[in-house]
Every structure is written in C-alpha cells, then in structure tokens.
Design an enzyme around this catalytic site. Structure first.
Site, PDB file in Angstrom:
ATOM      1  N   TYR A  55     -23.473   0.541 -15.928  1.00  0.00           N
ATOM      2  CA  TYR A  55     -21.859   0.039 -17.128  1.00  0.00           C
ATOM      3  C   TYR A  55     -21.242   0.906 -18.157  1.00  0.00           C
ATOM      4  O   TYR A  55     -19.866   1.146 -17.863  1.00  0.00           O
ATOM      5  CB  TYR A  55     -23.003  -0.527 -18.817  1.00  0.00           C
ATOM      6  CG  TYR A  55     -21.821  -1.633 -19.323  1.00  0.00           C
ATOM      7  CD1 TYR A  55     -21.284  -2.772 -19.132  1.00  0.00           C
ATOM      8  CD2 TYR A  55     -21.739  -0.595 -20.504  1.00  0.00           C
ATOM      9  CE1 TYR A  55     -20.257  -3.396 -19.247  1.00  0.00           C
ATOM     10  CE2 TYR A  55     -20.286  -1.325 -21.436  1.00  0.00           C
ATOM     11  CZ  TYR A  55     -19.911  -2.953 -20.611  1.00  0.00           C
ATOM     12  OH  TYR A  55     -18.783  -2.980 -21.744  1.00  0.00           O
ATOM     13  N   ARG A  91     -23.760   4.109 -32.186  1.00  0.00           N
ATOM     14  CA  ARG A  91     -23.472   3.596 -33.520  1.00  0.00           C
ATOM     15  C   ARG A  91     -22.625   2.670 -33.810  1.00  0.00           C
ATOM     16  O   ARG A  91     -23.131   2.177 -35.174  1.00  0.00           O
ATOM     17  CB  ARG A  91     -21.758   4.910 -33.990  1.00  0.00           C
ATOM     18  CG  ARG A  91     -21.268   4.730 -34.671  1.00  0.00           C
ATOM     19  CD  ARG A  91     -20.176   5.296 -35.166  1.00  0.00           C
ATOM     20  NE  ARG A  91     -19.102   4.652 -34.397  1.00  0.00           N
ATOM     21  CZ  ARG A  91     -17.288   4.225 -34.045  1.00  0.00           C
ATOM     22  NH1 ARG A  91     -17.529   5.845 -34.693  1.00  0.00           N
ATOM     23  NH2 ARG A  91     -16.857   3.212 -33.127  1.00  0.00           N
ATOM     24  N   ARG A 113     -23.291  -9.204 -28.795  1.00  0.00           N
ATOM     25  CA  ARG A 113     -23.771  -7.798 -27.905  1.00  0.00           C
ATOM     26  C   ARG A 113     -24.993  -7.501 -27.977  1.00  0.00           C
ATOM     27  O   ARG A 113     -24.802  -6.870 -29.175  1.00  0.00           O
ATOM     28  CB  ARG A 113     -22.357  -7.214 -26.848  1.00  0.00           C
ATOM     29  CG  ARG A 113     -20.903  -8.063 -27.160  1.00  0.00           C
ATOM     30  CD  ARG A 113     -20.159  -6.396 -26.741  1.00  0.00           C
ATOM     31  NE  ARG A 113     -19.196  -7.190 -27.905  1.00  0.00           N
ATOM     32  CZ  ARG A 113     -17.950  -7.752 -27.017  1.00  0.00           C
ATOM     33  NH1 ARG A 113     -18.294  -8.253 -25.995  1.00  0.00           N
ATOM     34  NH2 ARG A 113     -17.097  -8.754 -27.863  1.00  0.00           N
ATOM     35  N   PHE A 135      -7.032  17.493 -25.718  1.00  0.00           N
ATOM     36  CA  PHE A 135      -7.066  16.172 -25.534  1.00  0.00           C
ATOM     37  C   PHE A 135      -8.869  16.595 -24.957  1.00  0.00           C
ATOM     38  O   PHE A 135      -9.463  14.616 -25.601  1.00  0.00           O
ATOM     39  CB  PHE A 135      -6.434  16.144 -24.675  1.00  0.00           C
ATOM     40  CG  PHE A 135      -6.777  14.683 -24.141  1.00  0.00           C
ATOM     41  CD1 PHE A 135      -6.262  13.629 -24.357  1.00  0.00           C
ATOM     42  CD2 PHE A 135      -7.225  14.269 -22.498  1.00  0.00           C
ATOM     43  CE1 PHE A 135      -6.580  12.024 -24.190  1.00  0.00           C
ATOM     44  CE2 PHE A 135      -7.047  13.137 -22.458  1.00  0.00           C
ATOM     45  CZ  PHE A 135      -7.041  11.835 -22.760  1.00  0.00           C
TER      46      PHE A 135
HETATM   47  C1  PS7 Z   1      -7.378   6.608 -20.951  1.00  0.00           C
HETATM   48  C2  PS7 Z   1      -7.640   8.210 -23.558  1.00  0.00           C
HETATM   49  C3  PS7 Z   1     -11.702  13.746 -21.306  1.00  0.00           C
HETATM   50  C4  PS7 Z   1     -12.223  13.892 -18.482  1.00  0.00           C
HETATM   51  C5  PS7 Z   1      -9.781   1.393 -23.714  1.00  0.00           C
HETATM   52  C6  PS7 Z   1     -11.767   8.657 -22.982  1.00  0.00           C
HETATM   53  C7  PS7 Z   1     -13.528   1.103 -24.704  1.00  0.00           C
HETATM   54  C8  PS7 Z   1     -15.682   5.146 -25.340  1.00  0.00           C
HETATM   55  O1  PS7 Z   1     -14.399  -1.150 -27.427  1.00  0.00           O
HETATM   56  O2  PS7 Z   1     -11.957   2.538 -28.840  1.00  0.00           O
HETATM   57  O3  PS7 Z   1     -13.305  -0.200 -29.744  1.00  0.00           O
HETATM   58  O4  PS7 Z   1     -15.850   0.354 -29.098  1.00  0.00           O
HETATM   59  O5  PS7 Z   1     -14.007   2.779 -29.592  1.00  0.00           O
HETATM   60  C9  PS7 Z   1      -9.306   6.413 -22.674  1.00  0.00           C
HETATM   61  C10 PS7 Z   1     -13.529  11.807 -19.657  1.00  0.00           C
HETATM   62  C11 PS7 Z   1     -10.993   2.161 -22.109  1.00  0.00           C
HETATM   63  C12 PS7 Z   1     -13.700   7.444 -22.214  1.00  0.00           C
HETATM   64  C13 PS7 Z   1     -14.533   1.883 -23.198  1.00  0.00           C
HETATM   65  C14 PS7 Z   1      -9.116   4.566 -21.911  1.00  0.00           C
HETATM   66  C15 PS7 Z   1     -13.184  11.640 -21.381  1.00  0.00           C
HETATM   67  C16 PS7 Z   1     -11.819   1.182 -21.694  1.00  0.00           C
HETATM   68  C17 PS7 Z   1     -13.548   6.645 -23.068  1.00  0.00           C
HETATM   69  C18 PS7 Z   1      -9.427   4.178 -23.603  1.00  0.00           C
HETATM   70  C19 PS7 Z   1     -13.025   9.857 -20.669  1.00  0.00           C
HETATM   71  C20 PS7 Z   1     -13.118   0.274 -21.884  1.00  0.00           C
HETATM   72  C21 PS7 Z   1     -13.139   3.914 -26.470  1.00  0.00           C
HETATM   73  C22 PS7 Z   1     -14.412   5.734 -23.426  1.00  0.00           C
HETATM   74  O6  PS7 Z   1     -13.383   4.053 -27.506  1.00  0.00           O
HETATM   75  O7  PS7 Z   1     -14.298   1.128 -28.157  1.00  0.00           O
HETATM   76  C23 PS7 Z   1      -7.876   7.115 -22.517  1.00  0.00           C
HETATM   77  C24 PS7 Z   1     -12.375  13.209 -20.230  1.00  0.00           C
HETATM   78  C25 PS7 Z   1     -10.114   2.942 -23.327  1.00  0.00           C
HETATM   79  C26 PS7 Z   1     -12.856   8.978 -21.975  1.00  0.00           C
HETATM   80  C27 PS7 Z   1     -13.811   1.210 -23.217  1.00  0.00           C
HETATM   81  C28 PS7 Z   1     -14.278   3.556 -25.016  1.00  0.00           C
HETATM   82  C29 PS7 Z   1     -13.133   4.567 -25.066  1.00  0.00           C
HETATM   83  C30 PS7 Z   1     -14.902   5.000 -24.674  1.00  0.00           C
HETATM   84  P1  PS7 Z   1     -14.908   0.128 -28.756  1.00  0.00           P
HETATM   85  P2  PS7 Z   1     -13.436   2.993 -28.142  1.00  0.00           P
HETATM   86 MN    MN Z   2     -15.672  -3.844 -24.261  1.00  0.00          MN
HETATM   87 MN    MN Z   3     -14.099   0.610 -31.806  1.00  0.00          MN
END
Ligand code: PS7
Ligand code: MN
Ligand code: MN
Ligand code: MN
Ligand code: MN
Ligand code: MN
Length: 351
Positions: free
Chosen positions: A152, A199, A209, A269
């Site tokens: 997941y 968290r 969930r 970043f």
């Molecule tokens: C494209 C920057 C840097 C190699 C919306 C960044 C939600 C933790 O749902 O908002 O509020 O609890 O707190 C980000 C790897 C993904 C993983 C995943 C995409 C790092 C849709 C972040 C953001 C890879 C699914 C946001 C994964 O947390 O979640 C970009 C390298 C989105 C990264 C989701 C979660 C991100 C997450 P919520 P949050």
């Molecule tokens: Mn989600």
């Molecule tokens: Mn969040």
C-alpha cells in the site's frame, strides 16, 4: 497576440501555484525552490496526485464511482475541460477538483517526457488505490500483513519516489543513475508515508480507516481501536514501538539515496521532508498522545531543520541526533528493545 497568449499562460500557471499553496502545508515551500522547468513539472505532479488522493480519501463517494475515477485518472489528466463537481460533503481539497480543468491545461503544457512520467505513475497509483479500496489485494479492505502494508505504501508513496527520480533525470539536473535504483526511490516514499501513518493513527481511526498492519498491532490487542483506552497503555506503547521499528529499517536507504544527489535544489527538496519525518518519528516514539490527538513537531524546530538541511554532512548529523533521541527513549522492558537497538546500530554502521 503573442503577448496576450503568454499573459494568459502566466495566469493559469499562477493559478496552479495558488492550488499548490492551498493544498499543501509543507510541499509548497520546497517545490517553489526547485530549479527551472523541474519546478513546474513537480508542481503539476503534486497537483495531479493530490487530486487522485482527494478521490481516494472521499469516504462519501459511491465505491463503484470512486474505483472508476481512480482507474481512469491517468486519462482524465489528458481530458481538456474535465472537472469534478459532484455534490457531497466538503472534502478538504475539493476546490482543486472543481477547478481541475486548469490543472489539466498546465499539465498539457509540460514537455512530453514530463507528462509521460506523471501519467505513468498516476496510472499505477490509481490502480493500486482502487485495489485497496475494494479489497482486491486480499479478502477485506484493512491492511493485514506487513507485506500488504509495504505494498500500500509503495502505491501511494514509493511510486511518488519513482516518479520524482524520473523527473529529476528527465530534467537533466540529476543523472540517469538516480532513477535506476528503484528500491532507494521506493524507500524515500515509504519512510514519509509510514511516519505519516503512525502519526495520523487517531485522525485515520476517526475517519474509519486503518493503515497499521494487523500482523503488527494484532500482537498487542484484539481490536485496532483498543489502543485509545487508558487500561491498554502498556500494550499501546509496545505496539507503537513495533511500528517505529518497522520504519527505522528504511533509514539507511534514505541516507544512501540522498548521498547520490548532485543538484542543490533537488537535494533540499528531497532532504527537507525526510528530516521532518525522522524528527516526527523521534517525537512519536513512546509518546502515547498519538492515540488521542494529532501531534506535530514545533514550528521553531521545523524552521531550524529547513535551514540546516543544506548538505549531506548536516543531514547525517540531524538523523544521528534524532536516532540518538530514539535510542535514549528505548526501554529495556519493551519487547522491541533489542530489535530497535539493532536497527539503530545499522544506521550508525552505514553512516
Ligand atoms: C509529487 C512532491 C524525493 C525520491 C498528494 C514526496 C497522500 C506522504 O493524505 O499530505 O494528508 O495524510 O501529509 C508529492 C521521494 C501523493 C512521498 C502520499 C506527492 C519522496 C498522493 C510523499 C503528494 C516521495 C498520495 C503527502 C508521500 O502526505 O498526506 C509530490 C523522493 C501526494 C514523496 C499521498 C503522501 C504524501 C505522502 P495526507 P500528506
Ligand atoms: Mn489517501
Ligand atoms: Mn496530512
Ligand atoms: Mn490523504
Ligand atoms: Mn475554474
Ligand atoms: Mn495521513
């Protein structure tokens, strides 16, 4: 006419950065600092995935409709004019979907290499989310084994790591090598996602969930919601330390990935969210407040981390500091004591 066109272009691009600020507390700042065309590509990648996640998170949406949207989202982003304004209670980022046509317009202005990276990851993620929403990966919709948990988290975060590494390479700011080691990119996402899932225990529970794998929590309680009860304090603490242990195993790979980056803006970043995660992990460890409310690192601490995450030496020091904090809080009576010590040892051995 050319001027008019470029002004219109700037206006819709600006709208996308407004959506970014609106939907993300932490990513907006680090995305804005990226170099050149990579900035726009990552901004649009974020908005597309935020749109997809808003659909996944909407518990009021009819399941068949949700699954249809999740599975076709990679085509929706090529459909000019598409918006989503079905009625329903206000989901947090609904405004983004109501104006999604504007995101699509900007997505279609990215260079084709960037578009195909984003579309490819969107397709994999949307189908993965759909499998979990319907329980197709197993017999019901909650996460059962540690393997399920890893899968997941791969779908919703590891794939973001794949896509970002592909965008870094496609921009020329990083070498192709960074996109080749999929396992490292996956760990970058898993570390963020798993820390978030620990968290957000209470928030997710209240929303109906469960993301913690039964293979872990089932060792400490019969029901996932038992941990909020004061009489289960000790079991709650041990369960939490088992979850933290699970995440700690990703730390060496996170540091290895970061050590391979060459571009300063890409390094910042990538590093900033990871140092936020390790400090959050140290904060939640043995902290039973997570079962009652949403806890967060202090603002001042976050600012300090952002200013400090400028090179690998500093990032390693920050990780050492928080790993030491975890080791200091590790208690010999905890059934996970030994394994946590060993996981910490492996971090110190590599870095
Ligand atoms: C494209 C920057 C840097 C190699 C919306 C960044 C939600 C933790 O749902 O908002 O509020 O609890 O707190 C980000 C790897 C993904 C993983 C995943 C995409 C790092 C849709 C972040 C953001 C890879 C699914 C946001 C994964 O947390 O979640 C970009 C390298 C989105 C990264 C989701 C979660 C991100 C997450 P919520 P949050
Ligand atoms: Mn989600
Ligand atoms: Mn969040
Ligand atoms: Mn979400
Ligand atoms: Mn609009
Ligand atoms: Mn969450």
């Amino acid at each position: 006419q050319r001027l008019q066109q470029s002004l219109a272009m700037d206006a819709s691009k600006k709208r996308c950065y407004d959506f970014l600020n609106m939907t993300s507390r932490s990513f907006a700042a680090v995305i804005r600092e990226l170099d050149d065309e990579l900035r726009d590509a990552v901004c649009l990648f974020y908005l597309v995935l935020r749109g997809l996640d808003t659909i996944e998170d909407d518990m009021t949406l009819d399941l068949d409709r949700k699954v249809e949207l999740l599975r076709s989202f990679d085509q929706i982003i090529y459909t000019k004019g598409w918006t989503f304004d079905e009625n329903g209670p206000n989901e947090k980022d609904r405004a983004l979907l109501v104006h999604f046509d504007e995101v699509i317009d900007e997505f279609l202005r990215l260079k084709p290499e960037f578009q195909s990276v984003i579309a490819n990851i969107t397709k994999l993620m949307g189908n993965g989310m759909a499998d979990y929403a319907t329980g197709e990966h197993r017999e019901n919709t909650s996460v059962s084994t540690i393997e399920d948990f890893d899968l997941y988290c791969h779908y919703v975060a590891g794939l973001v790591g794949y896509g970002l590494s592909d965008l870094f390479a496609a921009s020329g700011l990083e070498s192709e090598e960074i996109a080749k080691d999929k396992d490292l990119s996956n760990s970058m996402g898993l570390f963020l996602q798993k820390t978030n899932i620990i968290r957000d225990y209470r928030e997710d529970l209240d929303d109906g969930r469960q993301f913690w794998p039964r293979e872990i929590w089932g060792k400490y309680a019969d029901k996932f919601s038992d941990f909020i009860k004061p009489e289960n304090k000790l079991q709650a603490q041990y369960c939490l330390s088992n979850m933290v242990l699970n995440v700690l195993n990703d730390v060496p790979q996170v540091l290895t990935y970061l050590s391979k980056l060459r571009n300063q803006s890409v390094f910042n970043f990538c590093a900033i969210p990871q140092v936020m995660a390790i400090s959050t992990l140290a904060l939640v460890f043995n902290n039973l407040d997570i079962y009652q409310r949403n806890i967060k690192i202090r603002k001042g601490e976050a600012v300090m981390l952002i200013l400090d995450s400028t090179d690998m030496d500093n990032v390693v020091s920050i990780f050492r500091k928080y790993v030491f904090e975890i080791s200091r809080k590790n208690e010999a009576t905890d059934p996970n004591f030994m394994e946590i010590s060993m996981a910490i040892g492996r971090v110190s051995f590599v870095y």
